[in-house]
Scaffold this motif. Structure first.
Motif, mmCIF file in Angstrom:
data_model
loop_
_atom_site.group_PDB
_atom_site.id
_atom_site.type_symbol
_atom_site.label_atom_id
_atom_site.label_comp_id
_atom_site.label_asym_id
_atom_site.label_seq_id
_atom_site.Cartn_x
_atom_site.Cartn_y
_atom_site.Cartn_z
ATOM 1 N N THR A 14 12.721 -0.060 -0.210
ATOM 2 C CA THR A 14 12.218 0.090 1.367
ATOM 3 C C THR A 14 10.901 0.789 1.203
ATOM 4 O O THR A 14 10.771 1.824 0.488
ATOM 5 N N PHE A 15 9.812 0.030 1.379
ATOM 6 C CA PHE A 15 8.526 0.706 1.261
ATOM 7 C C PHE A 15 7.886 1.194 2.668
ATOM 8 O O PHE A 15 8.105 0.722 3.440
ATOM 9 N N ASP A 16 7.324 2.406 2.320
ATOM 10 C CA ASP A 16 6.454 2.656 3.436
ATOM 11 C C ASP A 16 4.944 2.259 3.424
ATOM 12 O O ASP A 16 4.309 2.300 2.330
ATOM 13 N N VAL A 17 4.546 1.499 4.397
ATOM 14 C CA VAL A 17 3.390 0.771 4.229
ATOM 15 C C VAL A 17 2.481 1.293 5.644
ATOM 16 O O VAL A 17 2.875 1.166 6.534
ATOM 17 N N LEU A 30 -4.345 -2.480 -0.183
ATOM 18 C CA LEU A 30 -4.727 -1.314 -0.847
ATOM 19 C C LEU A 30 -3.789 -0.776 -1.755
ATOM 20 O O LEU A 30 -2.823 -0.275 -1.041
ATOM 21 N N LEU A 31 -3.903 -0.777 -3.164
ATOM 22 C CA LEU A 31 -2.882 -0.210 -3.860
ATOM 23 C C LEU A 31 -3.547 1.098 -4.704
ATOM 24 O O LEU A 31 -4.505 1.070 -5.143
ATOM 25 N N HIS A 32 -2.929 2.439 -4.123
ATOM 26 C CA HIS A 32 -3.171 3.575 -4.768
ATOM 27 C C HIS A 32 -2.809 3.811 -6.150
ATOM 28 O O HIS A 32 -2.311 3.010 -6.843
ATOM 29 N N GLY A 33 -3.329 4.764 -6.638
ATOM 30 C CA GLY A 33 -3.138 5.226 -8.109
ATOM 31 C C GLY A 33 -2.119 6.306 -8.262
ATOM 32 O O GLY A 33 -1.675 7.052 -7.334
ATOM 33 N N PRO A 58 0.429 0.404 1.004
ATOM 34 C CA PRO A 58 1.919 0.729 0.630
ATOM 35 C C PRO A 58 1.685 2.278 -0.344
ATOM 36 O O PRO A 58 0.928 2.210 -1.058
ATOM 37 N N ASP A 59 2.852 2.845 -0.057
ATOM 38 C CA ASP A 59 3.119 3.892 -0.804
ATOM 39 C C ASP A 59 3.967 3.043 -2.166
ATOM 40 O O ASP A 59 4.973 2.382 -1.490
ATOM 41 N N GLN A 60 3.455 2.928 -3.250
ATOM 42 C CA GLN A 60 4.010 2.083 -4.249
ATOM 43 C C GLN A 60 5.165 2.626 -4.920
ATOM 44 O O GLN A 60 5.876 3.459 -4.441
ATOM 45 N N LEU A 61 5.904 1.396 -5.539
ATOM 46 C CA LEU A 61 7.372 1.722 -6.338
ATOM 47 C C LEU A 61 7.292 3.117 -7.084
ATOM 48 O O LEU A 61 6.163 3.672 -7.613
#
Length: 281
Positions: A14-17, A30-33, A58-61
């Motif tokens: 479950t991802f927070d987006v 938009l993919l954060h680091g 998203p808050d990524q994997l």
């Protein structure tokens, strides 16, 4: 950060987006680091939304509490790209303009290389094409020195202990608050997320799953690479080598006097580069 928070299922994850902009806007992923969260885009998304775009951050994997597998192999680049493609499907985004910073740029490069049908355009921020980085690491002593910090991150248990000791003093130092534009409140948010049980280990597993055997294809989609000459992690050789791996429509945007933390320190310049890329793609 403005906008709406969605919780989106991808299999048993479950991802927070964070979503912003008009519902009928052209989708931008938009993919954060590391070591950040989707909040790193807080100053960029309003500028994109004002231009009529629909942003998905998203808050990524490993960063989303509901998407934190324990297996190191889950964080291999091939899986990160596949999970991102699956997340796009779950969000009902068949294709998007993809923007990635730092490790998010690595995922964006892989997505564009291996799932090019899902990527309308690519804006990679700070981190160049993986093959450009590898070539510079092997040939440039300066790049090898810049990358030396990764050796700590590979040490399971020790890295977590070092980074979180003394109220996460060393982790906090990484954000370089005095020059990066990252507010102390945002640093508190990042550190709070990464201090949760298992969270920092999951984030560091991105490094621990790295493999020199992985080969990301050359990029055929329209691409912009944004690099700042104050980046302590990526030197000029790696940045300039990026062009060799994007044989099509390619732009190299250099930001003088800016640190590694481009989304926070130079959001207007970054948004302008993203909008310019999207307008011509």
């Amino acid at each position: 950060m403005p906008g709406e928070l969605l919780r989106t299922d991808v299999g048993d994850l479950t991802f927070d987006v964070r979503v912003d902009g008009p519902e009928d806007g052209r989708p931008v992923l938009l993919l954060h680091g590391f070591p950040e969260t989707s909040a790193s885009w807080a100053a960029v998304t309003p500028l994109l939304a004002q231009a009529g775009l629909r942003t998905y951050a998203p808050d990524q994997l490993g960063y989303s509490p509901g998407a934190r597998p324990a297996d190191v192999d889950a964080y291999a680049l091939q899986n990160l790209a596949q999970v991102t493609a699956d997340l796009m499907t779950a969000l009902e985004i068949p294709v998007a303009d993809v923007v990635g910073h730092d490790w998010g740029a690595n995922v964006a490069w892989a997505l564009a290389g291996w799932h090019s049908d899902r990527v309308r355009s690519l804006t990679a921020v700070s981190v160049p094409h993986p093959a450009a980085y590898t070539a510079a690491y092997r040939a440039d002593p300066e790049q090898k020195e810049r990358s030396a910090y990764i050796r700590l991150f590979w040490q399971a248990g020790k890295a977590e202990e070092v980074l979180l000791a003394d109220e996460a003093r060393r982790l906090r130092r990484m954000y370089d608050v005095e020059t990066s534009g990252i507010s102390p409140e945002t640093v508190d948010e990042y550190v709070g997320v990464l201090s949760a049980p298992g969270a920092l280990t999951a984030a560091l597993n991105w490094y621990r799953a790295m493999s020199s055997d992985v080969r990301v294809d050359k990029i055929g989609v329209p691409t912009t690479y944004v690099w700042s000459d104050g980046d302590v992690a990526i030197g000029r050789m790696a940045a300039e080598a990026c062009a060799e791996f994007v044989p099509g429509d390619y732009r190299f945007v250099q930001l003088p006097g800016v640190t590694h933390w481009i989304p926070e320190q130079a959001p207007e310049q970054l948004a302008a580069a993203i909008l310019d890329r999207i307008a011509s793609s």
